[in-house]
Write a protein that holds these residues in place. Sequence first.
Motif, PDB file in Angstrom:
ATOM      1  N   ALA A 278       1.079  -1.200   0.026  1.00 47.11           N
ATOM      2  CA  ALA A 278       0.149  -0.031  -0.172  1.00 47.11           C
ATOM      3  C   ALA A 278       0.730   1.059   0.090  1.00 47.11           C
ATOM      4  O   ALA A 278       2.077   1.187   0.384  1.00 47.11           O
ATOM      5  N   LYS A 279       0.287   2.165  -0.291  1.00 45.87           N
ATOM      6  CA  LYS A 279       1.048   3.758  -0.410  1.00 45.87           C
ATOM      7  C   LYS A 279       0.738   4.417   1.009  1.00 45.87           C
ATOM      8  O   LYS A 279      -0.074   4.242   1.448  1.00 45.87           O
ATOM      9  N   TRP A 280       2.119   4.849   1.486  1.00 46.47           N
ATOM     10  CA  TRP A 280       2.024   5.472   3.006  1.00 46.47           C
ATOM     11  C   TRP A 280       2.535   6.869   2.763  1.00 46.47           C
ATOM     12  O   TRP A 280       3.459   7.305   1.964  1.00 46.47           O
ATOM     13  N   THR A 281       2.136   7.811   3.715  1.00 49.12           N
ATOM     14  CA  THR A 281       2.431   9.177   3.989  1.00 49.12           C
ATOM     15  C   THR A 281       2.573   9.423   5.074  1.00 49.12           C
ATOM     16  O   THR A 281       1.736   9.227   5.927  1.00 49.12           O
ATOM     17  N   SER A 282       3.792   9.832   5.714  1.00 52.24           N
ATOM     18  CA  SER A 282       3.890  10.283   7.049  1.00 52.24           C
ATOM     19  C   SER A 282       3.820  11.788   7.282  1.00 52.24           C
ATOM     20  O   SER A 282       4.516  12.421   6.611  1.00 52.24           O
TER      21      SER A 282
END
Length: 315
Positions: free
Chosen positions: A109-113
């Motif tokens: 999955a794509k993730w952004t923090s």
Amino acid sequence: MPRVIPIALQQHLDQDATTVCLCVRIEPAAPGYAPVGVTTLDRDLIVELDGDSNGSGLLTYRAAIGLNSSARVSSSDMSVDNAEGTSLVPEFDVPVSESELIAGAYDYAKWTSYLVNFEDTTQFVELARGELGQVRVLQGMSFTFEMLGMTKRLKQTIVEKDSLRCRAIFGSQPLGTPGAEVTQRFPCGREVAGLFVGSHVVEPGEENTVSFSTALSEPDGYFKPGMLRWVTGANAGRVYEVEEHKDGVLSLTFASMFPVQAGDQFFVRPDCTKWKDGPNGCKTWFGANWVLHYRGEPYIPVGDTGQVNAPGASI
């Protein structure tokens, strides 16, 4: 990666005491699953973090029980940035079930923090983004996910290597083919939609995730190798490779995610062995025109007759 920290957030970070937390937005690659947000804060945050170029929109970043994040490794060269997170298997705090984790719904999955001031959620900065690795569930108690940077894709092989066997996916079509399920730069070109046969499970085998008897009437070996797509049951929508077909019994190459039950319906078709000769080989599907579709080099001289690939090659 370079980032611009808002002036208000920088002034807050320069203070002796801060009210910041980490928020991570996860967008599953599998269709039908909504984005999920988690935070290291001890309470949920409902906030719009528009650091994503597509606009992330309002999302509830939930205070996941037992969430723990490792130190994030980042470098200025082309090394893959990475970090690892661990959390207890959620039941009520995060809308993610153990069965979905096991089934791979959140793999890759794509993730952004983000770093967020939870007292003033207009103050935030995007820290990093990338893709998750495979999510692992440990003894049904916790799950671990690897957070890889965007340079991960640059590590992938993008050119073909020599191989004795065909490298094309059976049934793949040229790039840009409308309605094609699989497209490749160097495709197989065989239409496979008409090869599927519908049937159902009559009785699960001793290993109810590997083998089962069916109502198929095709001769032994017809679906060796093969591709099976579940239509009903706990495994519905998943595709598995068929390793053996004998006396109406199908054996999968890898165990299914969930036990197979009597009455589960599926579609199955024969697959290509990726060799030019033999049952279900390239000549079986293309006859005399096989050489126009074979994406391999079957006449490479190999010193070791038991070696499948030429030295350094991959399939």
